[in-house]
Design a protein around this motif. Sequence first.
Motif, short mmCIF file in Angstrom:
data_model
loop_
_atom_site.label_atom_id
_atom_site.label_comp_id
_atom_site.label_asym_id
_atom_site.label_seq_id
_atom_site.Cartn_x
_atom_site.Cartn_y
_atom_site.Cartn_z
N ASP A 94 -60.32 5.82 1.52
CA ASP A 94 -59.92 4.35 1.44
C ASP A 94 -60.28 3.79 3.03
N THR A 126 -73.50 -0.23 -6.18
CA THR A 126 -74.96 -1.22 -6.28
C THR A 126 -75.75 -1.54 -5.51
N LYS A 182 -72.29 -10.97 -10.56
CA LYS A 182 -72.74 -10.12 -10.03
C LYS A 182 -74.50 -9.76 -9.84
N ARG A 224 -61.15 -9.39 -12.61
CA ARG A 224 -61.85 -10.38 -11.68
C ARG A 224 -62.87 -10.69 -12.35
N GLU A 234 -65.58 0.21 -16.95
CA GLU A 234 -64.25 0.17 -16.83
C GLU A 234 -63.92 -0.12 -18.06
N THR A 290 -69.85 -4.49 -2.70
CA THR A 290 -71.19 -5.57 -2.72
C THR A 290 -70.89 -6.61 -3.35
N GLY A 321 -61.87 2.19 -5.32
CA GLY A 321 -62.27 1.30 -6.85
C GLY A 321 -62.20 2.78 -7.70
N TYR A 322 -62.72 1.70 -8.74
CA TYR A 322 -63.40 2.40 -9.93
C TYR A 322 -63.79 3.18 -9.91
N VAL A 323 -65.00 2.89 -9.10
CA VAL A 323 -66.05 4.10 -8.75
C VAL A 323 -65.64 5.29 -8.35
#
Length: 464
Positions: free
Chosen positions: A59, A149, A288, A352, A180, A114, A38-40
């Motif tokens: 992935d 995280t 989150k 999101r 992002e 997470t 994903g992004y990270v």
Amino acid sequence: MGLGPVTDINESPPATRLAAPDPRGGGVSLDLAVVGLGYVGLTTAAALAAWGHRVWGMDRDPRRVRTLVEGTAAGLDPDLDLLVRSELAGGRLRLGTDLGPAAGAAAVFVAVPTPAGPSGRPDLSALWAVAGGLEQLEPPPRIVVIRSTVPVGTGDDLARRLGRLALPPAVISNPEFLREGTALRDFRHPHRVVIGAADPEAAAVLASIYRSTGAPVILTDRPTAELVKYASNAYLAMRVSFANELADYAARAGLDVAGVLRAAGMDPRIGLHYLGPGLGFGGPCLPKDLDALRWAFRRQGLRPRLLDAARQVNRERVRSTVSQLQDALGGLGGRAVAVWGLAFKGGTADARQSPAVALVRALVSSGARVTAYDPAAGPVRGWPRQACRAADLYSAAKGAHALVIATDWPEFGRADLERVRSLLEGDLILDARRLLSPAAVQAAGLKYAGPGYPPPGGPLTAAR
Ligand SMILES: NC(=O)c1ccc[n+]([C@@H]2O[C@H](COP(=O)([O-])OP(=O)(O)OC[C@H]3O[C@@H](n4cnc5c(N)ncnc54)[C@H](O)[C@@H]3O)[C@@H](O)[C@H]2O)c1
């Protein structure tokens, strides 16, 4: 560029925990793997490959891998898309759905989601699924780096679990701080690299991997590294809520909060980042991570008073924006409202936990007819079927009784306001991100409203 200064932030760490990064590690090409693209993860994989390492990116989602392998833009960040394509073409980056090629890797970087559960407690099932896969690798990787995280203690739990293997890998908690929209730049030029490790040799290897960033390296234990990440995001969330709370007071007192915050933020002890009034914070991280820290406090029998307040202030932003619009238009039933922006912030396609999307939903529930435009966001999860999407900002504005700017995309700030005036049915711009100059809006013959901006001559009433 060499390594930045190395700081150990433990007051009296055991001698074995202090490790000066091994300068011989730099420049060596290692076999590395990244799990979760994903992004990270994708940023990590592409940047590591560009630093000369051989990287296996894995992935579990075959569609995601196919899209990336076929060279279709991942849509995360144009620079990142380009780099992924060139590293794939150069053969240093390879992608797949199988963890097998990570066997024997010098390090496996784990960047799986997470997400927060209802109580705020992070759901670590993806991390434990990866741990199960790592246990099967023969030989296992030498280092496992947690980039996700995760709550305090997670790295220690993973180390205990992998410690049962015949050749247990060293586990390092190494939180990521990228944003992002600027992911690649942030990864390559971090303000600091935080390495939480129990094994000094493994810490030195990881520090040497990051050596070309030139960033200061902070060596600490795993739980401290994990808390650094939550401390950073919770503090940013509190700043946003502080700006928004002050905005309400300023507007009531007849003052424009934007100037107040700009002047206050010029003090280097304060700074200007994350200090603008608006619709509140959103996205996949700040809400989150704030909730996860609140959950962690409660687990220790503590009440997180400031953190709870930051969350509460944030929850009220969308509601108060809808009320402001309702008052200005004399109700929202049947009113046409244009919304510019759906992404949680400008510069990303990510919608999101976006306050802009929450706003669309709230407007629709209040009976408004909503037409929204976003330059990058694709299909939005939970999109109300009564709301429409427009192909550009001017088509969205056509026939609307009011226009709301819900995301801080720079192109909205450059909009042709005369044209907007000619397209709108009404005359109100509610600039919920404080992007426009109130004077420019008024000069175009429109009424201006925004958080922390005082309504001229009392409560605002738009032409109905
Ligand atoms: N997005 C950010 O700006 C950002 C910044 C810093 C830290 N983080 C943290 O990094 C972590 C990852 O965030 P993200 O935004 O990159 O997530 P993301 O949702 O963009 O991507 C996660 C990827 O992991 C994959 N995945 C899920 N389970 C998997 C499994 N068991 N095995 C292999 N792949 C799996 C998914 O298919 C997805 O492609 C989170 O903990 C997040 O809090 C995110």
